[in-house]
Design an enzyme around this catalytic site. Structure first.
Site, mmCIF file in Angstrom:
data_model
loop_
_atom_site.group_PDB
_atom_site.id
_atom_site.type_symbol
_atom_site.label_atom_id
_atom_site.label_comp_id
_atom_site.label_asym_id
_atom_site.label_seq_id
_atom_site.Cartn_x
_atom_site.Cartn_y
_atom_site.Cartn_z
ATOM 1 N N SER A 1 0.865 -1.191 0.000
ATOM 2 C CA SER A 1 0.000 0.000 0.000
ATOM 3 C C SER A 1 0.895 1.231 0.000
ATOM 4 C CB SER A 1 -0.850 0.006 1.277
ATOM 5 O OG SER A 1 -1.534 1.235 1.416
ATOM 6 N N TYR B 1 -2.417 -1.404 10.605
ATOM 7 C CA TYR B 1 -2.372 -1.516 9.138
ATOM 8 C C TYR B 1 -1.132 -0.833 8.578
ATOM 9 C CZ TYR B 1 -3.905 -1.252 4.250
ATOM 10 O OH TYR B 1 -3.991 -1.369 2.883
ATOM 11 N N LYS C 1 1.973 -2.629 6.580
ATOM 12 C CA LYS C 1 2.273 -2.416 5.158
ATOM 13 C C LYS C 1 3.724 -1.984 4.952
ATOM 14 C CE LYS C 1 -1.546 -3.826 3.280
ATOM 15 N NZ LYS C 1 -1.565 -4.982 2.345
#
Ligand SMILES: NC(=O)c1ccc[n+]([C@@H]2O[C@H](COP(=O)([O-])OP(=O)(O)OC[C@H]3O[C@@H](n4cnc5c(N)ncnc54)[C@H](O)[C@@H]3O)[C@@H](O)[C@H]2O)c1
Length: 236
Positions: A133, A146, A150
């Site tokens: 991402s 998150y 990533k």
């Protein structure tokens, strides 16, 4: 690279589904994998593809997926979750830290462990496409587990690319900003992201990221080198 066979994780929705759709439309044999059995069966029927229900955080399940796709040429390690807590690190519960890392980082590590040794053993060209991402290339003050997961996924992709440099296996890391999927109500069309990702695989490009964020990524690196405190990233 002419892609004749592929495996896609997280294929029942969003970016994975779009990648699988694009591959099927160019005649690639595809094995779809997802934890959501009902959605997976629907997409498999629609695309005329094989499906293996798989929890990517389960190393045994990923080994079974690899066994179901012998000789596969392109492996798309795409499944991911955003988690419940999206605040500052200390606002994220222990369960969320463990769950998000198990799927986002564990899923990629399990995929590399299951697929790379047999791909190397064939001696044939192959490719691993890893969905990270933009959140793995710049750092926002929030984003919970998150964001950190990533960054770890980008590092895993770089590790794999370096370790595979003298082999016929290539690596591409996909780092989109928001994409309109089950994860986000707004953003880029997943089919456009899928096309960019597959073009990068065919060209042997390592990273796929939105142009408007390149300056923010360069600025982050500059601040790290100079010792300056981090600043919130912004697009050009
Ligand atoms: N949507 C965005 O804005 C965006 C931006 C950057 C990166 N990404 C990344 O793209 C990837 C795909 O996400 P998406 O946006 O298409 O979301 P999505 O929710 O539409 O699709 C994710 C798919 O992964 C599956 N999945 C979840 N946990 C799984 C597990 N343990 N094992 C197997 N499958 C599992 C889900 O069932 C779902 O079908 C993720 O890695 C995500 O982090 C998304």
């Amino acid at each position: 690279m002419d892609i004749t066979s592929a495996v896609v994780t997280g294929a029942a929705s969003g970016i994975g589904r779009a990648i699988a759709t694009r591959l099927r439309s160019s005649g690639t044999r595809v094995v779809l994998a997802d934890i959501d059995a009902a959605a997976l069966a629907g997409v498999a029927a629609e695309l005329g593809a094989d499906a293996v229900q798989t929890d990517v955080s389960d190393a045994g399940a990923m080994a079974a997926l690899a066994a179901a796709a012998p000789g596969v040429q392109l492996v798309c390690l795409n499944a991911g979750i955003v988690g419940r807590d999206l605040g500052a690190p200390w606002e994220v519960g222990a369960e969320d830290w463990a769950g998000v890392f198990a799927v986002n980082v564990g899923g990629v590590a399990n995929g590399l462990r299951a697929f790379v040794p047999p791909m190397l053993a064939t001696g044939r060209p192959g490719h691993i496409l890893i969905t990270a991402s933009l959140a793995g290339l710049v750092t926002f003050p929030t984003g919970g587990a998150y964001a950190a997961s990533k960054h770890a996924v980008v590092a895993l992709a770089e590790q794999a690319a370096l370790a595979l440099a003298d082999t016929p296996i290539g690596v591409t890391v996909l780092c989109p900003a928001l994409v309109r999927t089950g994860m986000s109500a707004e953003g880029e069309d997943p089919e456009i992201v899928a096309d960019e990702a597959l073009a990068a695989v065919r060209a042997g490009t390592f990273a796929v990221l939105p142009d408007i964020w390149s300056d923010a990524i360069t600025r982050r690196a500059g601040r790290l080198v100079s010792g300056a405190q981090p600043e919130p990233p912004a697009p050009a």
